[in-house]
Design an enzyme around this catalytic site. Structure first.
Site: not given
Lengths: 318, 318
Positions: B225, B227, B251, B256, B275, B277
């Protein structure tokens, strides 16, 4: 040789329970399936209902008579074996109180968090290779209403509280930390999470019906880890499809295993799991060890623990 | 009229942040997209990096010069904006420390419990209308290694501990309750749950590589959670396919949004989320309010909080 006075332990099982080897020389162990139960029951001193999915005890119960003197079920609920004749008899009934508390509490926490974080949809998007950011819910600060104030309900409340949720426990008898039935509807109406963890009795059968789903918040989620028949399943499906409530998770069903043709598999917003909330690695071993310990008490003439109040249908206590 | 001395607040955003209305009369607010950033940056007193997915600050940074005097990012990590020129400058950098702690901790708890209870597979079976009972894992009594000892890592450790998990925190600097990097490999080798929640710096980039996955237990699960670039994603995919570890949840990703063609969507045992969380309902509002509060401090000449140590790449502290 103690053989002539050795008690007969009848075990209703599909797979033999672990740990019974420790009773060698102290019990004559007879295994039976459902078909053989009625014939063997009158000769048994002790009945171990290891196959707790079976309802055969009710039909096979011998009626009046001294035996079996003690029935133990490897489950928390006793609804599958209680019948008027057993209730009226002098037979002691014990259950597996304690074994499932923490596992079920964790399972409820898992469902609460999964619903708050929208994990089922996330994994649906994953299958479709879709990156769809959403805003999740914060669990801390929400409110739960846990129906069932036995050790399982209390473990659920404790675990949710550790996550910052404010739990309210509802039981049959109001006492410190436990609301009585009179408070139920008021608590349901303000709960973010409604958790059913009550024993199945005449007082609880079908208690989660259209009226009660109707009074819950549209954002509320309902979780059943007790017994399927606590819930009017059709009413729940309707409440979900009409968005009276935001979601639900059932681990138990009126008919288990849930038949492949059941519409419940596909109700939008309904998560289905196969009655496994209490079953963690090693559980069978724990259940076996628990029974052996009870047997040793019984054989030594010491009082049993986990004794079910047969008129209420559960083990009363704090 | 304070207009002539009113500071210029440059906001890099896609959607305008909430709450900035409260700065009316106290800041000249200029919105920009990535393309306009370089031209406007030298005239800004303050830069608010609201679009924290953007890496445009690094390229647009004006080099030496007095302005902007302060940069705030609406994120916990600062890896997307740090560059040598910014690090060498007198510009103060602050982050959104605090906003994401509890949500991310809950998200990690949700993943831990979902994996322990095998929920992804349960819902897969639900889609297939299959009733398949399995034994789940008990979370209480397991061990976690949480890498990253900032407020997010600490909130994760606290939340897991509330569930009965024994957490070990690993940070850059050993201190009371926090292990140093020298203990990392030993702790990884005995953890049931390995959670990456560290800032992305030169010291942490790629730290979860084939060697480290190789030393984890076959029953271990890995959660990121922090990077994406903390992890060698190819090595993770290989570790999962070779069963070096039992499962993982990401996550965050090196790229991304994760492209539809990425093989990571379909690695067996890998749970993918977009992404999210830390992002709970109201988070944008909280981020906006946090910035307004910081701005009020700054405008009043009071010291800022959440100040990033630019050489380390995070806010140091307990």
């Amino acid at each position: 040789m103690t053989a002539p006075t050795m008690p007969t332990l009848l075990v209703l099982d599909a797979d033999p329970p672990p740990r019974l080897g420790r009773l060698t020389g102290r019990a004559r162990i007879v295994h039976t399936d459902e078909a053989g139960l009625a014939a063997r029951l009158p000769e048994a001193d002790v009945l171990l209902v290891w196959d707790f999915t079976s309802h055969a005890v009710r039909e096979a119960w011998p009626g009046e008579g001294p035996r079996p003197r003690w029935v133990h079920t490897a489950s928390a609920g006793v609804d599958h074996l209680m019948c008027p004749a057993l209730a009226a008899s002098g037979t002691v009934v014990t259950n597996a109180r304690g074994v499932f508390d923490q596992p079920i509490a964790e399972y409820v926490a898992a469902l609460v968090l999964a619903m708050a974080k929208d994990l089922p949809r996330t994994w649906e998007y994953q299958r479709q290779r879709e990156w769809r950011h959403r805003e999740a819910l914060r669990v801390a600060g929400t409110r739960a209403c846990v129906v069932g104030s036995g050790p399982i309900g209390r473990a659920i409340a404790r675990t949710l509280k550790a996550l910052g949720v404010t739990p309210a426990l509802v039981g049959r008898t109001p006492r410190t930390g436990v609301h009585g039935p009179a408070d139920l509807d008021r608590l349901l109406a303000r709960a973010d999470w409604v958790v059913a963890a009550a024993p199945l009795t005449d007082a609880t059968r079908g208690m989660f019906d259209a009226r009660r789903f109707g009074m819950m918040q549209p954002s509320a989620r309902f979780i059943n880890v007790g017994r399927g028949a606590l819930v009017d399943e059709d009413a729940l499906a309707e409440a979900l499809s009409k968005r009276w409530i935001a979601g639900a998770a059932l681990d138990v069903f009126t008919h288990e295993p849930l038949p492949p043709g059941s519409p419940l598999w596909r109700v939008p917003g309904l998560l289905v799991s196969p009655h496994m909330s209490g079953d963690t690695v090693g559980w069978r071993d724990e259940l076996g060890a628990q029974f052996v310990e009870l047997y040793e008490r019984w054989a030594a003439g010491r009082p049993l623990v986990n004794v079910v109040d047969k008129s209420r249908g559960y083990v009363p206590g704090h």
